[in-house]
Design an enzyme around this catalytic site. Structure first.
Site, short mmCIF file in Angstrom:
data_model
loop_
_atom_site.label_atom_id
_atom_site.label_comp_id
_atom_site.label_asym_id
_atom_site.label_seq_id
_atom_site.Cartn_x
_atom_site.Cartn_y
_atom_site.Cartn_z
CG HIS A 300 30.25 34.27 42.06
ND1 HIS A 300 29.94 34.32 40.73
CD2 HIS A 300 29.06 34.28 42.73
CE1 HIS A 300 28.62 34.36 40.58
NE2 HIS A 300 28.07 34.35 41.78
CD GLU A 311 33.37 33.62 45.61
OE1 GLU A 311 34.31 33.62 44.79
OE2 GLU A 311 32.64 34.60 45.82
CE LYS A 332 29.01 38.23 40.29
NZ LYS A 332 30.33 37.57 40.24
#
Length: 410
Positions: A300, A311, A332
């Site tokens: 993520h 995470e 990202k």
């Protein structure tokens, strides 16, 4: 599959950007961002008319719906599936979105309220398609109408895990026999003043406005929030044996999916990563794979301190010592966080990693956070035998999702 992403439209351009470690984050150009704390985003240079939409379709659809329809058309063309020969009641659609038609709703509110000056808005100035902006189900309906899908059609909205959950839901519909083929993915176009204001209020987005190209820094010690993005990724899903019979090009098989909620806090995460670890474990068990089978983790990796540490703890908890041996990265860092769409974009990146035996990098990772001590593939892509990929998502509200993808057996 079909992809619309910051920095490049289409699957090839998307993968090229990721492999080169280029960033598509920049100062917001859609409107004047100067009143806001965070003034950077990952925008798509998207012209709906050049992308094949008609003027009427552009007028009718919010930007996010436009992205969904264009990505779905690319996916359907890429599938080489003859929809004319398919029973329309066996064709379904699931589209994920976190914030729906935010862009269109805000624009129309400004019109009917005369830029906020009228307490009682004047409906006569509203677009006749305003209702379609109000209900996110219009996204899935547009895709269904475009391809004649008369089977199960739905929008999945679970915040930032929507893109994973929509594809997972589509898999479930195929497995239970409710559909034979699913068009599934996600789209969001949240770069608007109201969205910036919402994230400014909780300081979730970065205020590194003087260096937008390097503002998204997952797992880096200097990170201070995520960069907002937009995008869409859509896939055509069908049972493996059906795809083989028709000689389809198979990118990957979805072999495991699970979702959990931490029931803890709207934006907060427990540091032990227990709920994400449980989702990972359940997805691996459904896939009948041991943790050591995972070749790459598409994280993520939002670039907020609590998410990255959460995470990291989840990977260690779920994979044990193997967590230290498997490469991990966050795209990202290059294309920003497109909220509900990002999970599907990350599935696309995971599939392309399998196809090319290449792990995309985590851009802007120069000074790793000591508490994030795994192999986060900094700065440059890595050639790596990649058959099994774990892709995870974490969303406000406590949503935690995990998907396991595997290359087709030779």
């Amino acid at each position: 599959m079909g992809v619309l992403s910051p920095g490049g439209q289409g699957t090839k351009e998307f993968w090229s950007l990721l492999c080169e470690g280029r960033t598509a984050t920049r100062t917001i150009s859609f409107f004047d961002p100067s009143p806001f704390r965070s003034q950077v985003a990952a925008e798509i240079d998207f012209d709906p008319l050049l992308a094949g939409l008609t003027a009427r379709e552009v007028r009718r659809m919010d930007r996010a719906a436009q992205l969904a329809v264009v990505a779905a058309r690319e996916a359907v063309a890429d599938s080489e599936l003859s929809f004319d020969e398919l029973d329309p009641s066996r064709l379904g659609v699931t589209i994920g979105t976190a914030v729906g038609a935010t862009t269109g709703l805000e624009r129309e509110y400004r019109v009917v309220s005369d830029d906020g000056r009228l307490h009682q808005v004047d409906h006569r100035y509203a677009t006749p398609h305003l209702y379609d902006y109000l209900v996110p189900s219009s996204f899935a309906a547009e895709v269904a109408w475009d391809h004649g899908a008369e089977g199960p059609v739905a929008v999945v909205s679970t915040g930032c895990t929507s893109g994973l959950d929509a594809v997972g839901h589509a898999c479930g519909l195929i497995r239970e026999g409710s559909a034979e083929v699913m068009i599934a993915g996600a789209a969001d176009a949240p770069i608007s003043p109201i969205t910036l204001a919402c994230f400014d209020a909780i300081k979730a987005t970065t205020n590194r406005n003087d260096d937008p190209a390097h503002a998204s820094r997952p797992f880096d010690a200097t990170r201070n929030g995520f960069v907002l993005g937009e995008g869409a990724a859509v896939f055509v899903l069908e049972p493996l044996e059906r795809a083989r019979r028709r000689g389809a090009r198979i990118y990957a098989e979805i072999v495991g999916f699970a979702s959990r909620c931490n029931a803890f806090h709207m934006t907060g995460l427990r540091p032990d990563g227990a709920e994400m670890a449980e989702a990972i474990g359940l997805a691996l068990r459904e896939a009948r794979l041991r943790p050591t089978a995972v070749d790459y983790i598409n994280a993520h990796g939002s670039g907020t301190k609590q998410n990255d540490r959460h995470e990291t703890a989840a990977f260690k908890r779920a994979l044990g010592d193997h967590a230290y041996r498997v490469p991990v990265s966050s795209i990202k860092s290059m294309i920003g966080h497109s909220l509900g769409a990002i999970g599907s974009l990350e599935i696309a990146a995971s599939v392309l990693a399998i196809q090319n035996d290449v792990v995309p990098p985590t851009a802007n990772l120069h000074s790793p956070d000591p508490q994030c001590d795994l192999d986060y593939v900094p700065l440059s892509a890595r050639e790596w035998p990649t058959r099994t990929v774990l892709s995870v998502g974490s969303g406000f509200g406590g949503f935690q999702s995990a998907m396991v993808l595997r290359g087709e057996p030779s």
